[in-house]
Design an enzyme around this catalytic site. Structure first.
Site, PDB file in Angstrom:
ATOM      1  N   LYS B  95      17.545  -6.634  11.429  1.00  0.00           N
ATOM      2  CA  LYS B  95      16.651  -7.443  12.203  1.00  0.00           C
ATOM      3  C   LYS B  95      15.701  -7.262  11.823  1.00  0.00           C
ATOM      4  CE  LYS B  95      14.847  -5.768  16.590  1.00  0.00           C
ATOM      5  NZ  LYS B  95      14.406  -4.938  17.053  1.00  0.00           N
ATOM      6  N   SER B 171      15.832  -6.804  22.599  1.00  0.00           N
ATOM      7  CA  SER B 171      15.008  -8.158  21.121  1.00  0.00           C
ATOM      8  C   SER B 171      16.389  -8.226  19.438  1.00  0.00           C
ATOM      9  CB  SER B 171      13.329  -7.199  20.942  1.00  0.00           C
ATOM     10  OG  SER B 171      13.679  -5.702  20.091  1.00  0.00           O
ATOM     11  N   SER B 195      16.127  -2.068  22.904  1.00  0.00           N
ATOM     12  CA  SER B 195      16.192  -3.726  21.921  1.00  0.00           C
ATOM     13  C   SER B 195      17.606  -3.554  21.390  1.00  0.00           C
ATOM     14  CB  SER B 195      15.510  -3.629  21.383  1.00  0.00           C
ATOM     15  OG  SER B 195      14.261  -4.093  22.048  1.00  0.00           O
TER      16      SER B 195
END
Lengths: 107, 531
Positions: B95, B171, B195
C-alpha cells in the site's frame, strides 16, 4: 436537524488554525460534513461510564515485559542526510529556503 | 491458470527448489498486471474511459525494473545453493502508505506526490529480506482516509475485481484488488478502523489486522498513531500466515512494537478447532446508521445474505468440533464509530501538521507574501477534502474548551470497548471465548459514487471492524461466499491480544472444510475476461 455547532465563524477559526486556503464550495461541504459528524458524536454523551473508568490512550496494555528497553541516550548520525535534504522544495547553500516569516505583535 | 494464480507458499517452494525461476514467476505476474489493471493512478485529471471502467487500477507505481533485478538475485542465490528465504520469489505489493527507499511514497495525496522516501518501512524490508519481490505500490484512500479508496488523488481509483462498477472498499483497496486478481500473491496493508479487513471482505480475499504492536509501524505515513496496524492481505489463509510471519516482531525503530516472541504460525495452522469456544453476538448482526434527515442514529438488521453466510461459517466450525456460543453481549459496539470520529481525528490532525511545503513534498508554485500564506496555499491546494475534514475535526474536538466533552470522553468509551472484549475472552469469566465470529462489513461492495461524499455514512461501513482497533486486539477477515449479486461476503474472527495464530487456525479449518464448494472455484470476471 439539531442546531449547527460549527457556525461559519467557528469554521473560519478552525480553517485559520489548520492553515487552509479553501474555495467557497469546499468550505460549504466541509462545514456541513463536520456538523453531521458532530451529531453522530453526540451519541457518546448517552453512555453511562463509571467514574473509575480511566481514559485509554491505546487498547493493548504495555507492561515492561512487552515493552522494548529504552535505547541509550546517544547521538547516532543519520546515514541519509543528503537524501533527506534533497527532498526540500527549495535549498540554498545547505539551508532550506522559505518565504518571509510574518512578525506579529503579541498583545 | 498461470503462476499469477499460484499461492505464495507454492511459489516460494517452487523457486527455492529451482523448479521454476523467480524471473519466470515475476513475468507471469507482470503479464497479469498489464492484462487486468489498466492504467495506474495519476494526479493529472483525465476522463474515465469505457476501458478504464472495465479494469482494476490497483497500482500507483509499478516497480518493474527493480523487481526484475530482485528476481535475478533470487535466482542467482538458488543457483549458488543458498536459501533466499521463506518468501523466495513471491511477488508482493505494498500500500502506498509504506515508505520504500527510492520509490515514490505518495499516500495517494498530492502533498506527497513528489516524495521519495530516504528509507524503507520495517515491514516492507522484512518481506524483502525474506525473498519477496516488490511488484509495486498500490492505491488507497488519500492518507488512508476512507472506506472505498475513492478519495485517492491518483485516478482512476481502484475498482472491484468482482464487479468493476463497485468500490474495492478501503482504505487498502489497491492491496485487496491486486491480490484478488493475481497482481502479486501478497500485499501489505494498514488497518486503522478496518482498512485491511474492509477491502478484503469486498474483494473476496483474506486480510488481517494484527494486535497493535505485533508489526512495527516504522515507515508508515501515520494516520492514527494509537490505532494504525500494518498487516497482510492474501488469497488464502496459509499465505496470510506466511506474510505475517515475515512482517511481525520487535523493532528498535518503533517503541510500540511489542517485545512478544513471534510464534510459528504455519506450525499451528492445521491443528483444527475442536474444543474451541467461538461466540456470535447480536450486536454484530444489526446495523447502526445515521439518519441525516433527522440527525438520529437508527438500527436495522444486516442483510439476510450476510447473516446466512456467517451462520454457515458457524455451522461448519460446529461440525468440526467447535462450541458455538450465541447471544454474546458486546454492548459498546454501537459507540465504535462516534468514538473513532473523535480519537482518529485528533491523531490525524496532529500527524498532518507536518505537511507544510517546507521540508519535503509539494509546495504551491506561486510567490508568497509570507510563510503563513505559503502554508495556507500549499495545504489548501494539495490536501483533498478528506484530510482537510479530519484536520478540522481534530482541532475542534481537542480544543481546550471541548476536549473533556469529546476527547476525554472518547478515550473512556474506548476503555469500555476494550472491557467488552476482555470480558468475553476472560478464561475465568462467564463466556471463556477463544474467538468471536462476526460479519466483517454490514454490506457487500457498494457502487462507485454511491456513498462517497457522505462521510458519516461511509464511516459507518466500518462499524464491525473499528472496535477491534480501539481495543487493539487482532481481527481476521476471510471469504465466506457470495451474495445474490455475486459479490464477496467477508466473515471476521476476533481474538484476545497476540492470538493471530489461533485466528488463522480457525480460518484455515473453515477454508479446508469448504475447499470443494463451487464458490471457492470462482475467479473475478475481470481475470476470466482479460487474464
Amino acid at each position: 436537524m439539531p442546531q449547527e455547532k460549527i457556525t461559519p465563524q467557528v469554521f473560519q477559526r478552525l480553517v485559520n488554525l489548520a492553515a487552509f486556503d479553501l474555495s467557497p464550495a469546499e468550505s460549504e461541504y466541509l462545514r456541513r460534513e463536520l456538523n453531521n459528524q458532530l451529531v453522530s458524536i453526540e451519541i457518546l454523551e448517552s453512555i453511562s461510564i463509571d467514574a473509575e473508568v480511566e481514559a485509554a490512550a491505546h487498547g493493548v496494555p504495555y507492561p515492561p515485559e512487552r515493552s522494548p528497553a529504552f535505547r541509550a541516550d546517544e547521538w547516532i548520525t543519520d546515514p541519509h542526510r543528503a537524501d533527506i535534504l534533497a527532498q526540500a522544495p527549495e535549498m540554498e547553500d545547505g539551508y532550506i529556503v522559505v518565504p518571509d516569516i510574518a512578525q506579529e505583535e503579541l498583545e | 491458470m498461470t503462476f499469477a494464480d499460484t499461492s505464495a507458499h507454492k511459489i516460494a517452494r517452487l523457486v527455492r527448489s529451482g523448479k521454476v525461476s523467480a524471473v519466470e514467476i515475476l513475468e507471469s505476474h507482470l503479464e497479469r498486471v498489464k492484462a487486468v489493471d489498466g492504467r495506474s493512478g495519476v494526479l493529472e485529471p483525465s476522463p474515465i474511459t469505457a476501458e478504464d471502467k472495465e479494469k482494476v487500477h490497483a497500482f500507483i507505481t509499478l516497480t518493474e525494473e527493480s523487481a526484475r533485478a530482485q528476481a535475478q538475485e533470487i535466482d542467482a542465490m538458488v543457483a549458488n545453493g543458498e536459501n533466499p528465504g521463506p518468501l523466495a520469489g513471491v511477488p508482493f505489493t505494498a500500500k502506498d502508505i509504506f515508505t520504500v527507499k527510492g520509490v515514490p511514497s505518495t499516500a495517494a495525496s498530492k502533498i506527497l506526490s513528489n516524495y521519495r522516501a530516504p528509507y524503507t518501512a520495517t515491514a516492507v524490508q522484512r518481506v524483502l529480506d525474506a525473498g519477496g519481490i516488490l511488484l509495486g505500490k498500490v492505491n488507497l484512500d488519500e492518507f488512508t482516509y476512507g472506506s472505498s479508496s475513492e478519495s485517492s488523488a491518483f485516478k482512476p481509483a481502484p475498482r472491484n475485481p468482482w464487479d468493476t462498477s463497485k468500490v474495492t472498499g478501503g482504505s487498502s483497496g489497491g492491496s485487496a484488488a491486486a491480490v484478488a486478481v493475481g497482481a502479486g500473491a501478497l500485499s501489505l496493508g494498514t488497518d486503522t478502523g478496518g482498512s485491511i479487513r474492509h477491502p478484503a471482505s469486498f474483494c473476496g480475499t483474506v486480510g488481517m489486522k494484527p494486535t497493535y504492536g505485533r508489526v512495527s509501524r516504522y515507515g508508515l505515513i501515520a494516520f492514527g498513531s494509537s490505532l494504525d496496524c500494518p498487516g497482510p492481505l492474501a488469497r488464502n489463509v496459509t499465505d496470510a500466515a506466511l506474510l505475517l510471519q515475515a512482517m511481525a516482531g520487535p523493532d528498535r525503530h518503533d517503541s510500540t512494537a511489542a517485545t512478544v516472541p513471534v510464534p510459528d504460525y504455519l506450525a499451528e495452522l492445521e491443528k483444527g478447532v475442536r474444543g474451541m469456544r467461538i461466540g456470535l453476538s447480536p450486536d454484530f448482526f444489526r446495523v447502526t446508521y445515521f439518519d441525516a434527515d433527522t440527525g438520529e442514529i437508527r438500527e436495522r438488521a444486516i442483510p439476510e445474505d450476510i447473516k446466512a453466510a456467517i451462520e454457515s461459517v458457524a455451522g461448519y466450525l460446529a461440525q468440526l468440533g467447535a462450541d458455538i456460543i450465541t447471544d454474546i453481549p458486546m454492548p459498546h459496539t454501537k459507540y465504535g464509530i462516534p468514538t473513532y470520529f473523535v480519537i482518529s481525528r485528533v491523531e490525524a490532525s496532529s500527524n498532518l501538521h507536518r505537511f507544510d511545503g517546507v521540508k519535503y513534498g509539494y509546495r504551491a508554485e506561486q510567490s508568497f507574501a509570507d510563510l503563513r500564506e505559503m502554508y495556507r496555499l500549499t495545504r489548501g491546494e494539495a490536501f483533498g477534502e478528506q484530510p482537510k475534514l479530519r484536520i478540522l475535526m481534530g482541532i475542534y474536538v481537542s480544543a481546550a474548551q471541548f476536549q473533556k466533552q469529546y476527547y476525554q470522553l472518547a478515550l473512556r468509551a474506548r476503555a469500555l470497548m476494550r472491557q467488552d472484549f476482555e470480558t468475553i475472552f476472560d478464561p475465568a469469566g462467564d463466556y471463556k471465548l477463544d474467538a468471536l465470529l462476526t460479519p466483517t462489513v454490514p454490506s457487500t461492495a457498494f457502487p462507485i459514487g454511491g456513498v462517497y461524499g457522505d462521510t458519516v455514512l461511509m464511516q459507518y461501513s466500518d462499524q464491525f471492524t473499528v472496535t477491534t482497533n480501539h481495543a487493539g486486539i487482532p481481527g481476521l477477515s476471510i471469504p465466506a461466499g457470495f451474495d445474490g449479486n455475486a459479490l464477496p461476503i467477508g466473515a471476521q474472527l476476533l481474538g484476545p491480544d497476540f492470538t493471530e495464530g489461533r485466528l488463522l487456525r480457525i480460518a484455515r479449518a473453515y477454508e479446508c472444510v469448504t475447499e470443494h464448494e463451487a464458490w471457492r472455484a470462482k475467479r473475478p470476471p475481470v481475470v476470466e475476461k482479460y487474464g
